[in-house]
Design an enzyme around this catalytic site. Sequence first.
Site, PDB file in Angstrom:
ATOM      1  N   SER A 169     173.539  60.828   3.307  1.00  0.00           N
ATOM      2  CA  SER A 169     172.692  61.939   3.739  1.00  0.00           C
ATOM      3  C   SER A 169     173.161  62.555   5.043  1.00  0.00           C
ATOM      4  CB  SER A 169     171.227  61.481   3.857  1.00  0.00           C
ATOM      5  OG  SER A 169     170.705  61.197   2.570  1.00  0.00           O
TER       6      SER A 169
ATOM      7  N   CYS B 212     167.870  60.629   2.110  1.00  0.00           N
ATOM      8  CA  CYS B 212     167.454  59.423   2.816  1.00  0.00           C
ATOM      9  C   CYS B 212     167.771  59.637   4.292  1.00  0.00           C
ATOM     10  CB  CYS B 212     168.169  58.193   2.284  1.00  0.00           C
ATOM     11  SG  CYS B 212     167.521  56.671   3.008  1.00  0.00           S
TER      12      CYS B 212
END
Length: 576
Positions: free
Chosen positions: A510, A555
Site C-alpha cells: 500500500s 492496508c
Amino acid sequence: MSERLVVDPITRIEGHLRIEARMAADRIAQAYSSGTSVRGIETILKGRDPRDAWAFAQRICGVCTLVHGIASVRAVEDALRIELPTNAQLIRNLMIGAQYVHDHIMHFYHLHALDWVDVVSALSADPKATSELAQSISGWPKSSPGYFADTQKRIKTFVESGQLGIFANGYWGHPAYKLPPEANLMAVAHYLEALAWQRDAARLHAIFGGKNPHPNFVVGGVPCAIDLDSDSAINAAKLAQVQGIIESMLTFVDQVYVPDTLAIAGFYKDWGTRGEGLGNFLCYGDLPAGGLMDPSGFLFPRGVILNRDLSTLHPVDLHDQSQIQEFIAHSWYDYDSGNDQGLHPYDGETNLEYDGRGGVKPPYRQLDIDQGYSWMKAPRWNGKAVEVGPLARVLMLYASGHAQTTELVEMTLGKLDLPVEALFSTLGRTAARTLETKILVDAMQGWYDALVANIKSGDTSTFNPRLWEPSSWPRQARGAGFMEAPRGALGHWIVIQDGRIANYQAVVPSTWNAGPRDTHEQPGAYEAALQDNHQLADIKQPIEILRTIHSFDPCIACAVHLTDPESGGELQIKIS
C-alpha cells in the site's frame, strides 16, 4: 474554479486513508491520496537481535501478520545466506497460500462487495428466482428457495430493527447499483456464509504456526517439528486436518467465489474501462519450487511491465540501490541529505517534518498538495510509479504464458464479452484477485502432496541451524526479504552490524499503491486510477471512488511509518 471532494476516512480498510479529489463538474480531474495514521515499528527494531525481528515486524499490521513475518525472516536469511529445508519451504508456501485464499475471499465479500451489492434491494427479491439464479451458475448446495427466504428474513430483521450493524451507512438505493434484487440476495447470503467459513480457513496457520493471527516463525525454517507418531508435532492427524482445510477452500473458491465474481461483473462491464491509471506493474515474484535464490522456479514471476507492454518483463533487483527508492517530496518527512532525492531502503530514513510551532505535521484542514500531504512515502522503480498486487501478478503470469492463467483469463473475458484491455481497470483488478485465488488454491494441493511425499521418504527436517550462532556471522551484513503479499510486492530490508540491527525498512504494497506524488509530480497508483475516467453519479455519495480504491484492498496501517527521534521513539502529535 474546481470543487474539492473529500472522502475521509475511506472505510472498510485497515488503517486511515483520506482521498481528496478536484472535480471538473461530475468528473475527477485530479486525486490525492493521504495516509493519516502512523506507526514506528522500524525504529523500534534498531539495536535488536535480527532473529527476533519477525515478532516485531508482524505487528506492523493486524491483518497482514503472516506476510510481514515471512518477509522479515527472509531478510535475515538473505543477509546470512541461510537455505531452507524442503519441508520448511513447502510449509511456508502452504501458509502463504492459505493467507491469500482467506484474505481475498474476506476482501471480496466483506470489504469490496458492498460497493457493487445493494443489501436493502435484496428485500424485494423472489427467493425462488434467487435459487434458480444460484443453481444456474454453481453447484453450491446452499441454494434452495427456503435457504434464500431465510436469509431474506434475517436481512429484514436488521432493517426493521433500525440496527443494520455491519450493513449500516451504505449508499443503498444509489443509482450506480445495477444488480437485480435476486443477485443482491444471493451475494448477501454468500457474504454471511463467508463470515463463518473464514474460521476454518484460518486454522491452517494455527496448525503450522501455533496460532492465528501472528503465527510463529523462525529464521532458517519453521517452528513446527514433524513426527507422525507424536501428539506435540505435525503428525498424521494434523496433516489430515490440513488436507480437509485445502478441500474446503477449493470448494468455496470453485462453487461460490469464482461464480459470484463472474455473475456480479456481468452487470458492471463498463468498469472495464475505468480505474487503471499508470499502466506500469511490479512483481517481486514468490512461492518458490526450490530456494529463493532462483526466481525462475517461482510460481509468481518476478518483473516489471511498462506501458501495458506484455511482451517484455523488465528485471528487478532488490539490492540495486538505483532501482528501488523512496521519495518524500510530498510526504511529512525530512531526509538528512535533502528531500528531492530518493533513498534505497538500505539507507532509508524516517525523520519527521516539523511545523515550526513545536509540533509535527499535520494539522491540516485540507491537504496542502503543493507540499507534504501524507505519512506515506512514494516508492519508485527506476524512477517510475508502478502498481503492485493481484492484477500485477496475473499480468506477469499471463505475459509469461502460464497455462492455467491464460485459460482463466480467456474464460473470464469470454464470459463477460470484454477485450483483453479490460484487464487494465478497476474491474480487471477485482477479477484478477479472484483468478489468482483459484490458481493458488490449486497450487496448495500440489504443495501438500509434495510435503506428504517428502515425509514418507524419511525427510522430517524443518530447520537449518547453519549460521544460527552470532559468533559465526559476518561483522556486517545486509539482506532483502521479499514476498508477494495478497496486496502486492512487500519488501523488508535489514542492515546487521556486530550481530545487531543497524537499520530496518519495510516498503509495503500500500506504500507502492497509495503513496503520494514524487519529486517529478508523478501520481501514485491510487491517484492515477481515480484520475482515469471517473464520473460520479452523485457527488454527495461518491461510491465510484470507493469502488476503485477498494479494488486495491488498501492496508494503510502497513504503509505509514513514523517515529520521533527527539522523544526516545515516543510520538506526540499536537493538534492546533
